[in-house]
Design a protein around this motif. Structure first.
Motif, short mmCIF file in Angstrom:
data_model
loop_
_atom_site.label_atom_id
_atom_site.label_comp_id
_atom_site.label_asym_id
_atom_site.label_seq_id
_atom_site.Cartn_x
_atom_site.Cartn_y
_atom_site.Cartn_z
N THR A 196 4.66 6.67 -34.05
CA THR A 196 3.66 7.38 -33.24
C THR A 196 3.85 6.96 -31.78
O THR A 196 3.83 5.77 -31.47
CB THR A 196 2.24 7.02 -33.71
OG1 THR A 196 2.13 7.34 -35.10
CG2 THR A 196 1.19 7.81 -32.93
N ILE A 197 4.04 7.94 -30.90
CA ILE A 197 4.33 7.64 -29.49
C ILE A 197 3.31 8.32 -28.59
O ILE A 197 2.96 9.48 -28.79
CB ILE A 197 5.76 8.10 -29.11
CG1 ILE A 197 6.81 7.30 -29.89
CG2 ILE A 197 5.99 7.95 -27.60
CD1 ILE A 197 8.23 7.73 -29.62
N ILE A 198 2.83 7.56 -27.60
CA ILE A 198 1.99 8.12 -26.54
C ILE A 198 2.75 7.95 -25.23
O ILE A 198 3.08 6.82 -24.85
CB ILE A 198 0.62 7.41 -26.46
CG1 ILE A 198 -0.14 7.57 -27.79
CG2 ILE A 198 -0.21 7.97 -25.31
CD1 ILE A 198 -1.44 6.77 -27.85
N LEU A 199 3.05 9.05 -24.58
CA LEU A 199 3.88 9.04 -23.36
C LEU A 199 3.05 9.44 -22.15
O LEU A 199 2.48 10.54 -22.12
CB LEU A 199 5.05 10.01 -23.53
CG LEU A 199 5.88 10.30 -22.27
CD1 LEU A 199 6.70 9.08 -21.88
CD2 LEU A 199 6.80 11.50 -22.49
N ILE A 200 2.97 8.55 -21.17
CA ILE A 200 2.38 8.89 -19.88
C ILE A 200 3.51 9.28 -18.95
O ILE A 200 4.50 8.54 -18.80
CB ILE A 200 1.62 7.69 -19.27
CG1 ILE A 200 0.46 7.27 -20.17
CG2 ILE A 200 1.11 8.04 -17.88
CD1 ILE A 200 -0.27 6.04 -19.66
N SER A 201 3.39 10.43 -18.32
CA SER A 201 4.45 10.85 -17.39
C SER A 201 3.87 11.85 -16.39
O SER A 201 3.00 12.65 -16.73
CB SER A 201 5.61 11.49 -18.14
OG SER A 201 6.62 11.92 -17.23
N HIS A 202 4.38 11.78 -15.15
CA HIS A 202 4.00 12.79 -14.16
C HIS A 202 5.02 13.93 -14.14
O HIS A 202 4.84 14.90 -13.41
CB HIS A 202 3.89 12.16 -12.77
CG HIS A 202 5.22 11.77 -12.18
ND1 HIS A 202 5.87 10.60 -12.53
CD2 HIS A 202 6.03 12.40 -11.30
CE1 HIS A 202 7.01 10.53 -11.86
NE2 HIS A 202 7.14 11.60 -11.11
N ARG A 203 6.07 13.80 -14.96
CA ARG A 203 7.08 14.84 -15.05
C ARG A 203 6.67 15.83 -16.13
O ARG A 203 6.81 15.58 -17.31
CB ARG A 203 8.45 14.24 -15.38
CG ARG A 203 8.98 13.32 -14.31
CD ARG A 203 10.33 12.72 -14.71
NE ARG A 203 10.82 11.85 -13.68
CZ ARG A 203 11.48 12.25 -12.59
NH1 ARG A 203 11.74 13.54 -12.43
NH2 ARG A 203 11.89 11.39 -11.69
N MET A 204 6.15 16.97 -15.69
CA MET A 204 5.62 17.93 -16.65
C MET A 204 6.70 18.46 -17.60
O MET A 204 6.43 18.73 -18.77
CB MET A 204 4.95 19.10 -15.91
CG MET A 204 3.75 18.69 -15.06
SD MET A 204 2.39 17.92 -15.98
CE MET A 204 2.59 16.20 -15.53
N GLU A 205 7.93 18.62 -17.08
CA GLU A 205 9.02 19.09 -17.93
C GLU A 205 9.28 18.12 -19.08
O GLU A 205 9.51 18.50 -20.21
CB GLU A 205 10.32 19.27 -17.12
CG GLU A 205 10.32 20.45 -16.17
CD GLU A 205 9.60 20.15 -14.85
OE1 GLU A 205 9.15 18.99 -14.66
OE2 GLU A 205 9.47 21.07 -14.04
N GLU A 206 9.21 16.83 -18.76
CA GLU A 206 9.44 15.77 -19.72
C GLU A 206 8.39 15.82 -20.83
O GLU A 206 8.71 15.79 -22.03
CB GLU A 206 9.35 14.43 -18.99
CG GLU A 206 10.20 13.31 -19.56
CD GLU A 206 10.27 12.14 -18.58
OE1 GLU A 206 11.32 12.00 -17.93
OE2 GLU A 206 9.28 11.40 -18.43
N VAL A 207 7.13 15.91 -20.43
CA VAL A 207 6.03 15.93 -21.39
C VAL A 207 6.09 17.19 -22.25
O VAL A 207 5.95 17.12 -23.47
CB VAL A 207 4.67 15.85 -20.66
CG1 VAL A 207 3.52 15.98 -21.65
CG2 VAL A 207 4.55 14.55 -19.90
#
Length: 282
Positions: A196-207
């Motif tokens: 289970t992964i929770i990813l914080i990112s400001h890169r919308m493409e990445e998310v």
């Protein structure tokens, strides 16, 4: 259900007004094996939220239930942090041991594992981040490249074998090639282990490309919760709260204004290319 957050609120200053809460009445559930994106503008409460999930911050009110255990009431925070691994932004700044092996082994050793078990965990973690065990185990982490240091820091958390892995901007400050490599390793990890992964990112493409589901925070409140397609259809709302949408989505939505037949729930360049070609061919 792996993780449930109920009526979670947090205020760093208990004497301030309710409007100063960094988190306000947050509620959501995460199933085992989900890949969740967490987005929001600076100051929206993302870091506070993930630090409550890891037990680093005790919320003012509410519950965080992991494996049927309310971690806000437990005194065994060591067990909580074993279950929920948190990789901070620029985690290489936290490297401190003389060798790569010692740095990655630090957490597992504190679990009271045997030498053989610790060694196997270090080997497994290095394999996940694409660093050869024999090549890197005796090297100083401070003499590695930035990308290699980032991998070692992530491996240190993976060696704890957490049930939930939280990644706070895991590709921040990396060159494009290394950024793509790290993302590929995260994808491979999730596919192989169902972690289970929770990813914080400001890169919308990445998310958009990685997450099964996206949580959107604004001023400490959970304002959107849905799939990438559902969340990024809310372009105007996201812009109002200081966020954007993936560039691919923006292009497709502009084309949709001219042709309602074009799909906008696409987040890879290749899929977008095929959709645009289909439109051009009529």
């Amino acid at each position: 259900m792996l993780l449930e957050v109920k009526n979670l609120s947090h205020n760093y200053d208990l004497e301030s007004s309710v409007t100063d809460y960094s988190l306000q009445d947050i509620n959501f559930m995460i199933e085992r094996g989900q890949f969740v994106g967490l987005i929001g503008h600076t100051g929206s409460g993302k870091s506070t939220l993930v630090q409550t999930l890891n037990g680093l911050i005790k919320p003012t009110t509410g519950q965080i239930i992991i494996d049927d255990q309310d971690i806000t009431k437990t005194k065994n925070l060591k067990e909580v942090r074993q279950k929920v691994g948190l990789v901070f932004q620029y985690p290489e700044h936290q490297l401190f041991e003389e060798t790569v092996f010692a740095d990655i082994a630090f957490g597992p050793k504190n679990l009271g594992l045997t030498e053989q078990e610790v060694e196997q965990r270090v080997k497994n973690a290095l394999e996940v981040v694409n660093l050869d065990y024999e090549t890197f185990k005796d090297r100083s982490p401070f003499k590695l490249s930035g990308g290699q240091q980032r991998r070692v820091a992530i491996a240190g958390v993976l060696a704890m074998e957490p049930e939930v892995l939280i990644l706070d901007e895991p590709t921040a400050g990396l060159d494009p090639k290394t950024r793509q490599e790290i993302i590929a390793e995260i994808v491979n990890l999730q596919q192989k282990t169902s972690l289970t992964i929770i990813l914080i990112s400001h890169r919308m493409e990445e998310v958009a490309r990685l997450a099964d589901r996206i949580l959107v925070l604004d001023e400490g409140k959970l304002v959107l919760d849905g799939t990438s397609a559902e969340v990024f259809q809310q372009q105007e709302f996201l812009q109002e709260i200081g966020l954007g949408v993936p560039q691919i989505t923006e292009v497709l939505m502009k084309l949709k204004n001219k042709d309602n037949m074009i799909a906008t729930d696409i987040f890879t360049i290749e899929e977008a290319k095929q959709e645009i070609l289909k439109l051009m061919r009529g």
